[in-house]
Write a protein that holds these residues in place. Structure first.
Motif, mmCIF file in Angstrom:
data_model
loop_
_atom_site.group_PDB
_atom_site.id
_atom_site.type_symbol
_atom_site.label_atom_id
_atom_site.label_comp_id
_atom_site.label_asym_id
_atom_site.label_seq_id
_atom_site.Cartn_x
_atom_site.Cartn_y
_atom_site.Cartn_z
ATOM 1 N N UNK A 1 0.820 -1.210 0.000
ATOM 2 C CA UNK A 1 0.000 0.000 0.000
ATOM 3 C C UNK A 1 0.857 1.266 0.000
ATOM 4 N N UNK A 2 2.141 1.136 0.296
ATOM 5 C CA UNK A 2 3.020 2.294 0.440
ATOM 6 C C UNK A 2 3.882 2.585 -0.783
ATOM 7 N N UNK A 3 3.932 1.680 -1.726
ATOM 8 C CA UNK A 3 4.791 1.883 -2.896
ATOM 9 C C UNK A 3 3.991 2.470 -4.054
ATOM 10 N N UNK A 4 4.698 3.109 -4.985
ATOM 11 C CA UNK A 4 4.020 3.774 -6.106
ATOM 12 C C UNK A 4 4.144 3.009 -7.414
ATOM 13 N N UNK A 5 4.287 1.705 -7.317
ATOM 14 C CA UNK A 5 4.341 0.828 -8.487
ATOM 15 C C UNK A 5 3.464 -0.380 -8.199
ATOM 16 N N UNK A 6 3.007 -1.061 -9.245
ATOM 17 C CA UNK A 6 2.115 -2.202 -9.017
ATOM 18 C C UNK A 6 2.836 -3.407 -8.416
ATOM 19 N N UNK A 7 2.130 -4.073 -7.516
ATOM 20 C CA UNK A 7 2.579 -5.341 -6.941
ATOM 21 C C UNK A 7 1.543 -6.377 -7.367
ATOM 22 N N UNK A 8 1.946 -7.244 -8.267
ATOM 23 C CA UNK A 8 1.060 -8.282 -8.776
ATOM 24 C C UNK A 8 1.369 -9.599 -8.080
ATOM 25 N N UNK A 9 0.461 -10.522 -8.190
ATOM 26 C CA UNK A 9 0.726 -11.851 -7.633
ATOM 27 C C UNK A 9 0.214 -12.901 -8.608
ATOM 28 N N UNK A 10 0.987 -13.961 -8.666
ATOM 29 C CA UNK A 10 0.721 -15.075 -9.566
ATOM 30 C C UNK A 10 0.744 -16.349 -8.724
#
Length: 159
Positions: A141-150
């Motif tokens: 929630x604190x970063x400005x890039x997407x965190x995806x999950x697979x």
């Protein structure tokens, strides 16, 4: 009422070869991360930036932090939703794009958790909880890039 949590770390540069930063090539990037009551982490910059490849980098730790935060929220959500996790491993990958001026930023992190649940009937719900964990993770929630999950979820039920 919102609670404020404080985290402290001490970063100590250990790379002075005797001349300080007289020249970009004349100092080591080695530093230590210490947090009261915890083991010291030996760190450096990435080897692409004259660092020691055998030590953790800030970039390694960012990707690890995202992965660890996701895992902890995921395990919590599984526990409160009746999903019994018997195993969890994540092979997280992050990409950082370097700019011409030497600066850069992460553009994306993909978490690749492999989860083992105890019953086949838990698989679909277990897969779905990854999205909720991503929403809850403090670091994501604190970063400005997407965190995806697979995610991959399997069971260890004896058939």
């Amino acid at each position: 009422m919102n609670r404020l949590h404080e985290y402290k770390a001490t970063i100590t540069w250990k790379g002075n070869r005797g001349k300080g930063t007289v020249d970009y090539k004349e100092y080591d990037r080695y530093h230590e991360i210490s947090i009261h009551g915890k083991p010291i982490i030996s760190a450096s910059s990435d080897s692409a930036f004259r660092g020691d490849a055998s030590k953790y980098t800030p970039e390694d730790l960012l990707v690890s932090s995202l992965s660890g935060c996701h895992m902890l929220w995921y395990l919590h959500l599984c526990a409160v939703n009746g999903i019994v996790v018997a195993g969890y491993v994540d092979h997280a990958v992050g990409w950082m794009q370097e700019s011409k001026d030497g600066s850069g930023q992460f553009t994306e992190v993909i978490l690749n958790p492999e989860v083992i649940v105890t019953k086949k009937t838990m698989i679909e719900k277990a897969k779905g909880l990854h999205a909720e964990a991503n929403k809850m993770c403090f670091i994501a929630r604190s970063v400005n890039f997407p965190v995806h999950h697979n995610p991959k979820v399997n069971d260890n039920e004896q058939t």
